[in-house]
Structures are given as C-alpha cells and as structure tokens.
Design a protein around this motif. Structure first.
Motif, PDB file in Angstrom:
ATOM      1  N   LEU A  56       0.862  -1.176   0.000  1.00 32.30           N
ATOM      2  CA  LEU A  56       0.000   0.000   0.000  1.00 32.30           C
ATOM      3  C   LEU A  56       0.897   1.224   0.000  1.00 32.30           C
ATOM      4  CD1 LEU A  56      -2.931   1.218   0.365  1.00 32.30           C
ATOM      5  CD2 LEU A  56      -2.423   1.258   2.820  1.00 32.30           C
ATOM      6  N   VAL A  57       0.647   2.156  -0.930  1.00 33.39           N
ATOM      7  CA  VAL A  57       1.503   3.333  -1.031  1.00 33.39           C
ATOM      8  C   VAL A  57       0.670   4.600  -1.210  1.00 33.39           C
ATOM      9  CG1 VAL A  57       3.357   1.973  -2.085  1.00 33.39           C
ATOM     10  CG2 VAL A  57       1.792   3.240  -3.544  1.00 33.39           C
ATOM     11  N   ASP A  58       1.288   5.717  -0.851  1.00 32.34           N
ATOM     12  CA  ASP A  58       0.708   7.027  -1.125  1.00 32.34           C
ATOM     13  C   ASP A  58       0.864   7.310  -2.615  1.00 32.34           C
ATOM     14  OD1 ASP A  58      -0.164   9.713  -0.968  1.00 32.34           O
ATOM     15  OD2 ASP A  58       1.888  10.400  -0.622  1.00 32.34           O
ATOM     16  N   GLY A  59      -0.236   7.653  -3.276  1.00 35.75           N
ATOM     17  CA  GLY A  59      -0.209   7.840  -4.718  1.00 35.75           C
ATOM     18  C   GLY A  59       0.474   9.113  -5.167  1.00 35.75           C
ATOM     19  N   GLU A  60       0.754  10.026  -4.253  1.00 40.19           N
ATOM     20  CA  GLU A  60       1.401  11.280  -4.627  1.00 40.19           C
ATOM     21  C   GLU A  60       2.910  11.203  -4.495  1.00 40.19           C
ATOM     22  OE1 GLU A  60       1.481  16.008  -3.304  1.00 40.19           O
ATOM     23  OE2 GLU A  60      -0.109  14.684  -2.561  1.00 40.19           O
ATOM     24  N   THR A  61       3.401  10.580  -3.425  1.00 40.13           N
ATOM     25  CA  THR A  61       4.846  10.554  -3.175  1.00 40.13           C
ATOM     26  C   THR A  61       5.472   9.171  -3.316  1.00 40.13           C
ATOM     27  OG1 THR A  61       4.588  10.135  -0.797  1.00 40.13           O
ATOM     28  CG2 THR A  61       4.587  12.447  -1.519  1.00 40.13           C
ATOM     29  N   GLY A  62       4.658   8.112  -3.335  1.00 37.89           N
ATOM     30  CA  GLY A  62       5.208   6.765  -3.363  1.00 37.89           C
ATOM     31  C   GLY A  62       5.631   6.275  -2.000  1.00 37.89           C
ATOM     32  N   LYS A  63       5.228   6.983  -0.934  1.00 39.67           N
ATOM     33  CA  LYS A  63       5.547   6.551   0.424  1.00 39.67           C
ATOM     34  C   LYS A  63       4.859   5.219   0.703  1.00 39.67           C
ATOM     35  CE  LYS A  63       7.089   7.001   4.659  1.00 39.67           C
ATOM     36  NZ  LYS A  63       8.541   6.885   4.917  1.00 39.67           N
ATOM     37  N   ILE A  64       5.628   4.229   1.184  1.00 42.99           N
ATOM     38  CA  ILE A  64       5.081   2.900   1.462  1.00 42.99           C
ATOM     39  C   ILE A  64       4.454   2.896   2.853  1.00 42.99           C
ATOM     40  CG2 ILE A  64       5.588   0.443   1.668  1.00 42.99           C
ATOM     41  CD1 ILE A  64       8.005   0.927  -0.190  1.00 42.99           C
ATOM     42  N   LEU A  65       3.188   2.507   2.919  1.00 43.43           N
ATOM     43  CA  LEU A  65       2.447   2.499   4.179  1.00 43.43           C
ATOM     44  C   LEU A  65       2.316   1.096   4.762  1.00 43.43           C
ATOM     45  CD1 LEU A  65      -0.426   4.943   3.115  1.00 43.43           C
ATOM     46  CD2 LEU A  65       1.880   5.479   3.921  1.00 43.43           C
ATOM     47  N   LEU A  67       4.791   0.612 -11.318  1.00 46.69           N
ATOM     48  CA  LEU A  67       4.149   0.763 -12.621  1.00 46.69           C
ATOM     49  C   LEU A  67       2.846   1.552 -12.490  1.00 46.69           C
ATOM     50  CD1 LEU A  67       3.749   0.210 -15.616  1.00 46.69           C
ATOM     51  CD2 LEU A  67       2.945  -2.097 -15.025  1.00 46.69           C
ATOM     52  N   ALA A  68       2.016   1.190 -11.516  1.00 49.90           N
ATOM     53  CA  ALA A  68       0.746   1.887 -11.301  1.00 49.90           C
ATOM     54  C   ALA A  68       0.989   3.342 -10.907  1.00 49.90           C
ATOM     55  CB  ALA A  68      -0.069   1.171 -10.233  1.00 49.90           C
ATOM     56  N   PHE A  69       1.971   3.565 -10.040  1.00 43.41           N
ATOM     57  CA  PHE A  69       2.320   4.910  -9.576  1.00 43.41           C
ATOM     58  C   PHE A  69       2.722   5.801 -10.746  1.00 43.41           C
ATOM     59  CE2 PHE A  69       5.622   7.865  -8.045  1.00 43.41           C
ATOM     60  CZ  PHE A  69       4.928   8.551  -7.057  1.00 43.41           C
ATOM     61  N   ARG A  70       3.591   5.289 -11.601  1.00 37.45           N
ATOM     62  CA  ARG A  70       4.048   6.076 -12.752  1.00 37.45           C
ATOM     63  C   ARG A  70       2.932   6.250 -13.776  1.00 37.45           C
ATOM     64  NH1 ARG A  70       9.463   7.082 -13.629  1.00 37.45           N
ATOM     65  NH2 ARG A  70       8.539   8.353 -15.281  1.00 37.45           N
ATOM     66  N   LEU A  71       2.104   5.245 -13.945  1.00 37.53           N
ATOM     67  CA  LEU A  71       1.003   5.335 -14.910  1.00 37.53           C
ATOM     68  C   LEU A  71       0.042   6.466 -14.552  1.00 37.53           C
ATOM     69  CD1 LEU A  71      -0.615   4.268 -17.352  1.00 37.53           C
ATOM     70  CD2 LEU A  71      -1.667   2.596 -15.805  1.00 37.53           C
ATOM     71  N   ILE A  72      -0.424   6.496 -13.292  1.00 38.64           N
ATOM     72  CA  ILE A  72      -1.440   7.492 -12.947  1.00 38.64           C
ATOM     73  C   ILE A  72      -0.846   8.882 -12.713  1.00 38.64           C
ATOM     74  CG2 ILE A  72      -2.962   5.731 -11.995  1.00 38.64           C
ATOM     75  CD1 ILE A  72      -2.255   6.686  -9.221  1.00 38.64           C
ATOM     76  N   ASN A  73       0.462   8.960 -12.458  1.00 39.25           N
ATOM     77  CA  ASN A  73       1.089  10.275 -12.316  1.00 39.25           C
ATOM     78  C   ASN A  73       1.558  10.838 -13.648  1.00 39.25           C
ATOM     79  OD1 ASN A  73       1.441  11.270  -9.342  1.00 39.25           O
ATOM     80  ND2 ASN A  73       1.774   9.064  -9.247  1.00 39.25           N
ATOM     81  N   ASP A  74       2.035   9.990 -14.538  1.00 34.65           N
ATOM     82  CA  ASP A  74       2.485  10.453 -15.851  1.00 34.65           C
ATOM     83  C   ASP A  74       1.317  10.626 -16.816  1.00 34.65           C
ATOM     84  OD1 ASP A  74       4.981  10.262 -14.757  1.00 34.65           O
ATOM     85  OD2 ASP A  74       5.612   8.502 -15.913  1.00 34.65           O
ATOM     86  N   ILE A 117      -7.507   4.786  -5.118  1.00 30.81           N
ATOM     87  CA  ILE A 117      -8.636   5.510  -4.533  1.00 30.81           C
ATOM     88  C   ILE A 117      -8.193   6.913  -4.186  1.00 30.81           C
ATOM     89  CG2 ILE A 117      -8.011   4.577  -2.256  1.00 30.81           C
ATOM     90  CD1 ILE A 117     -10.919   4.752  -1.451  1.00 30.81           C
ATOM     91  N   LYS A 118      -9.108   7.868  -4.352  1.00 29.39           N
ATOM     92  CA  LYS A 118      -8.832   9.232  -3.919  1.00 29.39           C
ATOM     93  C   LYS A 118      -9.959   9.726  -3.042  1.00 29.39           C
ATOM     94  CE  LYS A 118      -7.212  13.772  -5.295  1.00 29.39           C
ATOM     95  NZ  LYS A 118      -6.789  14.665  -6.396  1.00 29.39           N
ATOM     96  N   ARG A 119      -9.595  10.167  -1.844  1.00 30.53           N
ATOM     97  CA  ARG A 119     -10.544  10.781  -0.916  1.00 30.53           C
ATOM     98  C   ARG A 119      -9.952  12.091  -0.426  1.00 30.53           C
ATOM     99  NH1 ARG A 119     -13.137   6.146   3.060  1.00 30.53           N
ATOM    100  NH2 ARG A 119     -14.354   5.047   1.471  1.00 30.53           N
ATOM    101  N   ASN A 120     -10.737  13.147  -0.554  1.00 34.94           N
ATOM    102  CA  ASN A 120     -10.267  14.493  -0.208  1.00 34.94           C
ATOM    103  C   ASN A 120      -8.976  14.768  -0.957  1.00 34.94           C
ATOM    104  OD1 ASN A 120     -12.488  14.861   1.565  1.00 34.94           O
ATOM    105  ND2 ASN A 120     -11.406  13.718   3.159  1.00 34.94           N
ATOM    106  N   ASN A 121      -7.879  14.993  -0.267  1.00 34.73           N
ATOM    107  CA  ASN A 121      -6.626  15.315  -0.955  1.00 34.73           C
ATOM    108  C   ASN A 121      -5.616  14.170  -0.888  1.00 34.73           C
ATOM    109  OD1 ASN A 121      -6.110  15.457   1.766  1.00 34.73           O
ATOM    110  ND2 ASN A 121      -4.807  17.278   1.653  1.00 34.73           N
ATOM    111  N   THR A 122      -6.097  12.961  -0.618  1.00 35.89           N
ATOM    112  CA  THR A 122      -5.192  11.810  -0.482  1.00 35.89           C
ATOM    113  C   THR A 122      -5.531  10.724  -1.488  1.00 35.89           C
ATOM    114  OG1 THR A 122      -4.920  12.218   1.891  1.00 35.89           O
ATOM    115  CG2 THR A 122      -4.352  10.018   1.089  1.00 35.89           C
ATOM    116  N   ARG A 123      -4.511  10.277  -2.228  1.00 37.11           N
ATOM    117  CA  ARG A 123      -4.671   9.140  -3.139  1.00 37.11           C
ATOM    118  C   ARG A 123      -3.808   7.983  -2.657  1.00 37.11           C
ATOM    119  NH1 ARG A 123      -6.653   7.492  -7.711  1.00 37.11           N
ATOM    120  NH2 ARG A 123      -7.407   9.523  -8.400  1.00 37.11           N
ATOM    121  N   LEU A 124      -4.391   6.797  -2.633  1.00 38.01           N
ATOM    122  CA  LEU A 124      -3.672   5.584  -2.270  1.00 38.01           C
ATOM    123  C   LEU A 124      -3.642   4.630  -3.459  1.00 38.01           C
ATOM    124  CD1 LEU A 124      -5.181   4.833   1.282  1.00 38.01           C
ATOM    125  CD2 LEU A 124      -3.119   6.135   0.734  1.00 38.01           C
ATOM    126  N   ILE A 125      -2.589   3.825  -3.513  1.00 31.30           N
ATOM    127  CA  ILE A 125      -2.467   2.751  -4.499  1.00 31.30           C
ATOM    128  C   ILE A 125      -2.194   1.465  -3.739  1.00 31.30           C
ATOM    129  CG2 ILE A 125      -1.140   1.825  -6.444  1.00 31.30           C
ATOM    130  CD1 ILE A 125      -0.346   4.726  -7.112  1.00 31.30           C
TER     131      ILE A 125
END
Length: 445
Positions: free
Chosen positions: A44-53, A201-208, A269-277
């Motif tokens: 599970l990661v933060d979709g904006e920074t790639g931080k692993i949760l 791959l998912a992180f780069r896909l939705i950010n690029d 998923i995106k809720r408010n200002n947070t996206r998770l992958i």
C-alpha cells in the motif's frame, strides 16, 4: 470488619483498578497497528509521493496476469503523447489478434480480420474489459509486432525504476493460451512481477498519464454498439462505487487472474486530498482480492493523514547559512523553495524531523559555495526523517524527488573584486604568521 480494614480494602481495590486500567490504556495506545492481508504479497503506497504504508512479501516475484496490461496502457499513452499514433487512427486486425479475440473463455471482444478499428475503442476494451485480442492489436500498432512490443515493455520497466519483472507478452496470459503465436519465451512462460514493481508501474502510470483514470473509472461500456459484434463490457473492477464491492473514491486500476496467478488486483482511490495505491497478488478468489484491498484502504485512511510538514521559505535549524568563498559576503542564507506536505502516521507529526542534505557537487573541498551565486539557486534538499518507534518503509523510488523539497539561496552573492580578494589573501597571510608566532611564544613558556 473494623473501619480501618474496610478503608484499606477499598483503597487496595481502587489502586488495583486504576493500575490495571492504565496498563491496558498504555498497551493499546502504544501498540502498532497490525494488518492481516490474506494474499501472497501486498503493498500500500501514497499515490502522490510513493511513500510505502504497508508491505508484505513485496519483492516476491509472482505472475501479475492482466495487471501486465498497465504497461501496455503506459506505452500506448506514451506513443499518443509523442504523436506516433492517434486516438482516431484505425488498424486492421492480424490473424493472431483475431484468433485470441474469438476465445470467449478469455476476456475478449470479437474482432474481425476484414474490419478496421480505431485506437480509442481498442483501448477502452483493454482498460475496462481487459480484452486480450484488443491488447494484442494495440501492441502491434505501437511496435509492429508483439515481440518488439515486449522488448519495449522490459526496457520501459527498467527506465521506470522497476527491479523485479519479466515480460513475455502484452496481455499477461499464459503463453500456452496464445494459440501457438507466443513469440517471446516458451509456451509455459508467463509475465512475472513483484508487488513493489506493480506498484511502481501503477504509480508512474497514474502520475504520468492521469487521464487513464477517466477510462478505468467507467463501470460499464458497450463495444461496437449497433453492430452484430455488440458486446457489453462490465468493468472487472468491482470496487468502483456503483458496483458489487463499491468503495467510495475508487477509480481504478486493473484486475488480473490466471490459473497460476490466482486472483490479483491493483486498486487506487482518492478521498479528499489523499490518493492511495494498493496491490494484492495471488488471493484465493475473485471476491477475496477486493476484500483484502478494502482492508488495505481502511488501514491507510485510519492510520495515516496528509499533513503540512514545512512551509515555503523555511530555514532549517542549524543549517540556516552556508559559507561562501570569493564572494562579497562570507555566507549565504538558505531556505526551502516550496512547502512540503506528506502522508504521515496519525497523531505523530512531531516525530517527523527535517534533515538538510547539501548538494556536495556545489561545494569546494572545504565545504563552501563559490561566488557568484544567484538568488534561488538550488544548493540541496530537505528529507523528512521519521523518529518515532514504529517501522518506516521508505519510498517506492528512493532516488526520486518525491517526499523532498529543494533548498535554495535566499539572496544573491556577488563575486568580490580582485582588490578585496587580494586584501583577504594578505590578511590571511599575516593572520597565519601572527598565529604561528603566538604558538611559538607559547611554546617558550
């Protein structure tokens, strides 16, 4: 029982209750959140920074099945961005793509050799319905053949920073299901990736290419409406809000299943200002992959929050200036260029500390900057270090700029003229002589 004994008994009971309660509270307050994900691997990661949760067997190589199509989507969108192909461009269907598309035991829309199809309708069939024949047709459009496309897939994976991957086809099917058309690897081979690599791959896909979410969020569509080939295309992602396992905010991304892969899912998923992958690989049923993904999303939103860590123009304590040589000033003030917001553990903002990392390429051998310097010149960056007791998993891409903010000079520093530099040199010379003399005199006594 006399009054003194009664008072002592009551006091003992109260103290016992108080002590037990406090111990219980302390235990629950300090206990790290746990998560039991029933999948061979997950992340599970933060979709904006790639931080692993959260992570579990995140580097284990497993077959991703149709999650492989995210790479096909990436390469297709890249080709469109570079004007190599267009959304309205049409193509004929090869015998290979045709034969695969006629297998209704696989996810497919029927394709005809004597028909032409545009990129947009093939792309929607791939992204929404995971249509395998359509995926092959797109790979052939981009690279001329699937074999050449697979080369691009592996090269792009390396470029994106993925480490654990092996692509042998564009679809994620077992090679044995390709009707003898497998062009890369043997008939028993299948694409392989780790959960970490799938997440990258998912992180780069939705950010690029964030436009991909406009398609992956469509709950159902129709292929070739009004023709004999009309095919209803329900989205296999049942976590979209209006579907069976609807979860508010889910807008992608890709399911995958084969006999070898089991049931896998990359969700976002995106809720408010947070996206998770999230990625779950090799669960034991179609439904389980969504149930385990729900656990991940629930865990993420319950235990983490987006927080403003540093404002713009912030000076780090102990690193507010950097010494300068050959300048009119002997030091320059430095500060953060942009504000920095990060996803952090709830209630632990005080445990996230800034750390200034100077760009050593900018310094001379004495650790000083050399004038002239312009205002706003980048001299390093700030990392945020977690100082709490829990585990910190880092980032998907540790060499990326995500989760950092640049540090720049707050003012310009002009180069001192030759006369000033000369005086400093003379001053330094005599200062050296004086210092040496003082040391010599001290040595006499």
């Amino acid at each position: 029982m006399n009054s003194k004994v009664k008072q002592l008994l009551v006091l003992t009971l109260v103290l016992s209750f108080f002590t037990t309660s406090m111990l219980g509270f302390s235990k629950s307050a300090s206990a790290a959140p746990s998560l039991d994900v029933k999948a061979d691997s997950a992340i599970l990661v933060d979709g904006e920074t790639g931080k692993i949760l959260f992570q579990k067997n995140e580097d284990k190589m497993l077959p991703p099945a149709s999650m492989s199509k995210m790479m096909t989507e990436y390469l297709l969108l890249e080709a469109i961005k570079k004007d190599k192909i267009s959304w309205d461009q049409k193509t004929r269907i090869s015998e290979y793509a045709h034969k695969i598309s006629q297998d209704r035991g696989l996810s497919n829309v029927p394709l005809r050799i004597d028909e032409q199809y545009n990129v947009r309708e093939l792309y929607q069939a791939m992204a929404i319905y995971s249509a395998n024949g359509a995926t092959i047709a797109l790979a052939e459009m981009v690279a001329g053949s699937e074999a050449e496309f697979v080369k691009k897939m592996n090269a792009k994976a390396k470029e994106l920073g993925m480490k654990d991957y092996h692509f042998v086809n564009a679809t994620g099917l077992n090679n044995k299901d390709l009707k003898g058309f497998d062009e890369t690897g043997g008939p028993s081979e299948e694409n392989m990736m780790s959960a970490r690599s799938v997440a990258i791959l998912a992180f780069r896909l939705i950010n690029d290419y964030p436009e991909v979410l406009k398609t992956t969020s469509i709950p159902k569509a129709v292929f070739r409406d009004g023709t004999d080939d009309k095919t209803n295309m329900p989205n296999w992602n049942w976590m979209l809000p209006t579907l069976v396992y609807g979860y508010e905010g889910v807008d992608g991304l890709k399911t995958g299943s084969t006999d070898l892969a089991g049931f896998s899912f990359t969700g976002t998923i995106k809720r408010n200002n947070t996206r998770l992958i999230s990625v779950v690989m090799k669960t034991n049923s179609y439904e389980a992959r969504f149930e385990e993904t729900k656990k991940l999303f629930d865990f993420g939103f319950a235990n983490f929050e987006k927080a403003d860590i540093l404002p713009a123009n912030h000076q780090i304590k102990g690193d507010k200036t950097i010494p300068v040589v050959k300048g009119k000033e002997k030091e320059v003030k430095v500060a953060t260029k942009e504000p920095l917001s990060l996803i952090i553990k709830r209630g632990e903002q005080e445990n996230y500390k800034p750390e200034f990392v100077v760009d050593k390429k900018k310094l001379n051998e004495d650790g000083k900057l050399t004038a002239p310097l312009k205002k706003g010149e980048v001299v390093g960056h700030v990392n945020i270090q977690y100082k709490g007791k829990g585990e910190d998993y880092g980032y998907l891409l540790n060499n990326d700029t995500k989760g950092k903010t640049e540090v720049v000079t707050k003012e310009s520093v002009e180069k001192a003229n030759w006369f000033v530099l000369g005086l400093r040199g003379v001053g330094g010379f005599f200062a050296g002589i004086w210092s040496g003399t003082v040391d010599m005199v001290k040595g006499l006594f």
